[in-house]
Write a protein that holds these residues in place. Structure first.
Motif, PDB file in Angstrom:
ATOM      1  N   ALA A 192      20.628 -47.902  -6.592  1.00  0.00           N
ATOM      2  CA  ALA A 192      20.301 -49.339  -6.519  1.00  0.00           C
ATOM      3  C   ALA A 192      20.643 -49.896  -5.144  1.00  0.00           C
ATOM      4  CB  ALA A 192      21.058 -50.093  -7.611  1.00  0.00           C
ATOM      5  N   VAL A 193      21.812 -49.531  -4.631  1.00  0.00           N
ATOM      6  CA  VAL A 193      22.216 -50.039  -3.310  1.00  0.00           C
ATOM      7  C   VAL A 193      21.274 -49.478  -2.244  1.00  0.00           C
ATOM      8  CG1 VAL A 193      24.054 -50.007  -1.549  1.00  0.00           C
ATOM      9  CG2 VAL A 193      24.635 -50.374  -3.965  1.00  0.00           C
ATOM     10  N   GLN A 194      20.937 -48.206  -2.350  1.00  0.00           N
ATOM     11  CA  GLN A 194      20.015 -47.565  -1.406  1.00  0.00           C
ATOM     12  C   GLN A 194      18.671 -48.324  -1.402  1.00  0.00           C
ATOM     13  OE1 GLN A 194      20.771 -45.091   0.579  1.00  0.00           O
ATOM     14  NE2 GLN A 194      18.711 -44.782   1.412  1.00  0.00           N
ATOM     15  N   ALA A 195      18.146 -48.593  -2.568  1.00  0.00           N
ATOM     16  CA  ALA A 195      16.852 -49.294  -2.669  1.00  0.00           C
ATOM     17  C   ALA A 195      16.959 -50.697  -2.072  1.00  0.00           C
ATOM     18  CB  ALA A 195      16.423 -49.374  -4.128  1.00  0.00           C
ATOM     19  N   ALA A 196      18.109 -51.330  -2.269  1.00  0.00           N
ATOM     20  CA  ALA A 196      18.296 -52.704  -1.743  1.00  0.00           C
ATOM     21  C   ALA A 196      18.323 -52.700  -0.221  1.00  0.00           C
ATOM     22  CB  ALA A 196      19.584 -53.307  -2.293  1.00  0.00           C
ATOM     23  N   THR A 197      18.887 -51.605   0.363  1.00  0.00           N
ATOM     24  CA  THR A 197      18.961 -51.578   1.842  1.00  0.00           C
ATOM     25  C   THR A 197      17.592 -51.284   2.449  1.00  0.00           C
ATOM     26  OG1 THR A 197      19.422 -49.207   1.854  1.00  0.00           O
ATOM     27  CG2 THR A 197      21.342 -50.686   1.877  1.00  0.00           C
ATOM     28  N   GLU A 198      16.674 -50.687   1.653  1.00  0.00           N
ATOM     29  CA  GLU A 198      15.391 -50.242   2.235  1.00  0.00           C
ATOM     30  C   GLU A 198      14.222 -51.176   1.948  1.00  0.00           C
ATOM     31  OE1 GLU A 198      16.254 -45.424   1.666  1.00  0.00           O
ATOM     32  OE2 GLU A 198      14.992 -46.534   0.262  1.00  0.00           O
ATOM     33  N   CYS A 199      14.410 -52.142   1.046  1.00  0.00           N
ATOM     34  CA  CYS A 199      13.210 -52.886   0.581  1.00  0.00           C
ATOM     35  C   CYS A 199      12.822 -54.011   1.537  1.00  0.00           C
ATOM     36  CB  CYS A 199      13.460 -53.443  -0.829  1.00  0.00           C
ATOM     37  SG  CYS A 199      14.678 -54.748  -0.903  1.00  0.00           S
ATOM     38  N   ASP A 200      11.527 -54.413   1.460  1.00  0.00           N
ATOM     39  CA  ASP A 200      11.039 -55.549   2.268  1.00  0.00           C
ATOM     40  C   ASP A 200      11.198 -56.852   1.475  1.00  0.00           C
ATOM     41  OD1 ASP A 200       9.961 -53.667   4.147  1.00  0.00           O
ATOM     42  OD2 ASP A 200       8.437 -53.258   2.619  1.00  0.00           O
ATOM     43  N   VAL A 201      10.995 -56.738   0.149  1.00  0.00           N
ATOM     44  CA  VAL A 201      11.126 -57.911  -0.729  1.00  0.00           C
ATOM     45  C   VAL A 201      11.978 -57.525  -1.936  1.00  0.00           C
ATOM     46  CG1 VAL A 201       9.882 -59.377  -2.402  1.00  0.00           C
ATOM     47  CG2 VAL A 201       8.951 -59.045  -0.092  1.00  0.00           C
ATOM     48  N   LEU A 202      12.945 -58.406  -2.280  1.00  0.00           N
ATOM     49  CA  LEU A 202      13.700 -58.224  -3.537  1.00  0.00           C
ATOM     50  C   LEU A 202      13.458 -59.458  -4.397  1.00  0.00           C
ATOM     51  CD1 LEU A 202      17.098 -56.807  -4.391  1.00  0.00           C
ATOM     52  CD2 LEU A 202      16.676 -59.174  -5.044  1.00  0.00           C
ATOM     53  N   LEU A 203      12.972 -59.206  -5.609  1.00  0.00           N
ATOM     54  CA  LEU A 203      12.746 -60.273  -6.604  1.00  0.00           C
ATOM     55  C   LEU A 203      13.962 -60.281  -7.524  1.00  0.00           C
ATOM     56  CD1 LEU A 203       9.225 -59.955  -8.317  1.00  0.00           C
ATOM     57  CD2 LEU A 203      10.330 -62.062  -7.614  1.00  0.00           C
ATOM     58  N   THR A 204      14.706 -61.375  -7.596  1.00  0.00           N
ATOM     59  CA  THR A 204      15.821 -61.420  -8.549  1.00  0.00           C
ATOM     60  C   THR A 204      15.423 -62.391  -9.656  1.00  0.00           C
ATOM     61  OG1 THR A 204      18.138 -62.027  -8.896  1.00  0.00           O
ATOM     62  CG2 THR A 204      17.072 -63.003  -6.959  1.00  0.00           C
TER      63      THR A 204
ATOM     64  N   GLY B 287       5.779 -53.562   1.494  1.00  0.00           N
ATOM     65  CA  GLY B 287       5.601 -52.120   1.257  1.00  0.00           C
ATOM     66  C   GLY B 287       6.563 -51.666   0.165  1.00  0.00           C
ATOM     67  N   ARG B 288       7.832 -52.025   0.356  1.00  0.00           N
ATOM     68  CA  ARG B 288       8.860 -51.602  -0.612  1.00  0.00           C
ATOM     69  C   ARG B 288       9.408 -52.823  -1.349  1.00  0.00           C
ATOM     70  NH1 ARG B 288      10.914 -46.681  -0.210  1.00  0.00           N
ATOM     71  NH2 ARG B 288      10.026 -45.319   1.393  1.00  0.00           N
ATOM     72  N   VAL B 289       9.321 -52.797  -2.668  1.00  0.00           N
ATOM     73  CA  VAL B 289       9.769 -53.934  -3.488  1.00  0.00           C
ATOM     74  C   VAL B 289      10.893 -53.482  -4.418  1.00  0.00           C
ATOM     75  CG1 VAL B 289       9.058 -55.585  -5.280  1.00  0.00           C
ATOM     76  CG2 VAL B 289       7.454 -54.962  -3.446  1.00  0.00           C
ATOM     77  N   VAL B 290      11.913 -54.336  -4.530  1.00  0.00           N
ATOM     78  CA  VAL B 290      12.933 -54.127  -5.576  1.00  0.00           C
ATOM     79  C   VAL B 290      12.829 -55.313  -6.538  1.00  0.00           C
ATOM     80  CG1 VAL B 290      15.422 -54.283  -6.063  1.00  0.00           C
ATOM     81  CG2 VAL B 290      14.601 -52.727  -4.275  1.00  0.00           C
ATOM     82  N   VAL B 291      12.826 -55.014  -7.821  1.00  0.00           N
ATOM     83  CA  VAL B 291      12.866 -56.061  -8.849  1.00  0.00           C
ATOM     84  C   VAL B 291      14.224 -55.932  -9.548  1.00  0.00           C
ATOM     85  CG1 VAL B 291      11.797 -57.000 -10.929  1.00  0.00           C
ATOM     86  CG2 VAL B 291      10.364 -55.905  -9.167  1.00  0.00           C
ATOM     87  N   PHE B 292      15.031 -56.976  -9.468  1.00  0.00           N
ATOM     88  CA  PHE B 292      16.415 -56.965  -9.988  1.00  0.00           C
ATOM     89  C   PHE B 292      16.475 -57.966 -11.135  1.00  0.00           C
ATOM     90  CE2 PHE B 292      20.905 -56.468  -9.947  1.00  0.00           C
ATOM     91  CZ  PHE B 292      21.529 -57.710  -9.946  1.00  0.00           C
ATOM     92  N   THR B 293      16.811 -57.501 -12.351  1.00  0.00           N
ATOM     93  CA  THR B 293      16.722 -58.422 -13.489  1.00  0.00           C
ATOM     94  C   THR B 293      18.033 -58.550 -14.262  1.00  0.00           C
ATOM     95  OG1 THR B 293      15.994 -56.733 -15.094  1.00  0.00           O
ATOM     96  CG2 THR B 293      14.286 -57.786 -13.759  1.00  0.00           C
ATOM     97  N   GLY B 294      18.174 -59.704 -14.891  1.00  0.00           N
ATOM     98  CA  GLY B 294      19.323 -60.011 -15.754  1.00  0.00           C
ATOM     99  C   GLY B 294      18.829 -60.493 -17.103  1.00  0.00           C
ATOM    100  N   ALA B 295      19.776 -61.007 -17.888  1.00  0.00           N
ATOM    101  CA  ALA B 295      19.500 -61.344 -19.297  1.00  0.00           C
ATOM    102  C   ALA B 295      18.350 -62.337 -19.448  1.00  0.00           C
ATOM    103  CB  ALA B 295      20.770 -61.893 -19.945  1.00  0.00           C
ATOM    104  N   GLY B 296      18.137 -63.196 -18.430  1.00  0.00           N
ATOM    105  CA  GLY B 296      17.052 -64.182 -18.508  1.00  0.00           C
ATOM    106  C   GLY B 296      15.693 -63.535 -18.608  1.00  0.00           C
ATOM    107  N   MET B 297      15.611 -62.279 -18.132  1.00  0.00           N
ATOM    108  CA  MET B 297      14.323 -61.543 -18.178  1.00  0.00           C
ATOM    109  C   MET B 297      13.884 -61.356 -19.635  1.00  0.00           C
ATOM    110  SD  MET B 297      12.262 -59.841 -16.004  1.00  0.00           S
ATOM    111  CE  MET B 297      10.696 -59.991 -16.838  1.00  0.00           C
ATOM    112  N   SER B 298      14.860 -61.135 -20.522  1.00  0.00           N
ATOM    113  CA  SER B 298      14.524 -60.850 -21.931  1.00  0.00           C
ATOM    114  C   SER B 298      14.607 -62.089 -22.822  1.00  0.00           C
ATOM    115  CB  SER B 298      15.472 -59.762 -22.480  1.00  0.00           C
ATOM    116  OG  SER B 298      15.347 -58.578 -21.704  1.00  0.00           O
TER     117      SER B 298
ATOM    118  N   ALA C  17       2.394 -51.820  -6.184  1.00  0.00           N
ATOM    119  CA  ALA C  17       3.202 -51.304  -5.052  1.00  0.00           C
ATOM    120  C   ALA C  17       4.017 -50.114  -5.553  1.00  0.00           C
ATOM    121  CB  ALA C  17       4.121 -52.404  -4.535  1.00  0.00           C
ATOM    122  N   PRO C  18       3.493 -48.903  -5.383  1.00  0.00           N
ATOM    123  CA  PRO C  18       4.148 -47.722  -5.967  1.00  0.00           C
ATOM    124  C   PRO C  18       5.608 -47.534  -5.552  1.00  0.00           C
ATOM    125  CG  PRO C  18       2.019 -47.137  -4.975  1.00  0.00           C
ATOM    126  CD  PRO C  18       2.288 -48.569  -4.615  1.00  0.00           C
TER     127      PRO C  18
END
Ligand code: BV8
Ligand code: ZN
Length: 246
Positions: A179-191, A15-26, A93-94
């Protein structure tokens, strides 16, 4: 690639997704990372040593020239299929929150609506003395490694600095809290594409795991975040992410 299929199922069902990215993304857009492709200037200078208030104080022309070169690079590159896959996840996933450590605007260019920039942006310079926002410079950018004197603030005459968070500087409170709030609420975090070595940003996936989220990591190399990832997908952003959302 059983893992990718299972990870894709976990992602599709979240339901709730966080996408967390670093330099490798670019990286596949042609933006060098901090630790892998240490090209050019980064061979002679450790990026960490340049990305500090001390370095700017000691040699403002070298640091300003480095950031203006990086900004000119960011203006020339385009989002890669990984950025596009992240925007597709948001469309599916809005309740997706994108949190990036990157200072380029490739997530925005790919259609991500409001990525949280934990470490600021190359496109929001400000006065180092009075903090007034400044217009990005129209001066021709230097080649890599050339010095360039920072422009002066119209209001107080102070030097203009890049709008990024340097080592030793506090992260902007609002983005970090969100960011911390979203991390505590999400079902899946993509790093994706982060070495997970720079704090407090590197804590975001750890917080998500602690609050019961399924962590999916996409990275060609192992990182300290392997320990909290339920799925460790070995590969690059532009190849693995589209497979996750197809
Ligand atoms: C602060 C903007 C305190 C500038 C950046 C514990 C707690 C808190 C702080 C600390 C702590 N321990 C130490 C600290 C201090 C420090 C820190 O973490 N140091 C590290 C080195 C140990 N942290 C700080 O200084 C932070 N500030 O804590 O302030 C404070 C509090 C109150 C009052 C005053 C002060 C500020 C840190 C932010 C620094 N700014 N960026 C700029 O861009 O120039 S950090 C910068 O480096 C990035 O933003 C990113 O965060 C980090 C690099 O990491 P990555 O993004 O992960 O990139 P990297 O190159 O390392 O890795 C790339 C990965 O991608 C690799 O794994 C590679 O395998 C992979 N990859 C490669 N190709 C691909 C790929 N993946 C996918 N696809 C590919 N194609
Ligand atoms: Zn000023």
């Amino acid at each position: 690639m059983v893992d990718v299929r299972d990870a894709a199922k976990a992602l599709a069902g979240a339901g709730r997704v966080v996408v967390f990215t670093g330099a490798g993304m670019s990286a596949e857009s042609g933006v060098p990372t901090f630790r892998d492709a240490l090209t050019g200037l980064w061979e002679r200078f450790d990026a960490q040593a340049l990305a500090t208030p001390q370095a700017f104080e000691d040699d403002p022309d070298l640091v300003w020239g480095w950031y203006e070169w990086r900004r000119s690079l960011a203006l020339r590159v385009a989002p890669n299929p990984g950025h596009e896959a992240v925007a597709a996840i948001e469309a599916h996933a809005p309740h997706t929150v994108v949190i990036t450590q990157n200072v380029d605007d490739l997530h925005e260019q790919a259609g991500s609506t409001a990525p949280i920039h934990l470490h600021g942006s190359l496109f929001t310079p400000r006065c180092a003395t009075c903090s007034r926002p400044a217009e990005p410079s129209r001066e021709a950018a230097p080649e890599e490694g050339r010095r360039l004197a920072p422009p002066r603030c119209e209001h107080c005459g102070g030097p203009i600095r890049p709008g990024v968070v340097w080592f030793g500087e506090a992260l902007p409170a609002e983005p970090l809290e969100a960011a911390v709030q979203a991390a505590t609420e999400c079902d899946v975090l993509l790093t994706i594409g982060t070495s997970g070595l720079v704090y407090p940003a590197a804590d975001i996936p750890v917080v998500a795991a602690k609050f019961g989220a399924t962590v999916i990591q996409v990275n060609p190399q192992p990182t300290p975040l392997d320990a909290v990832a339920a799925f460790n997908l070995t590969g690059t952003a532009a190849t693995v992410l589209p497979a996750l959302v197809s």
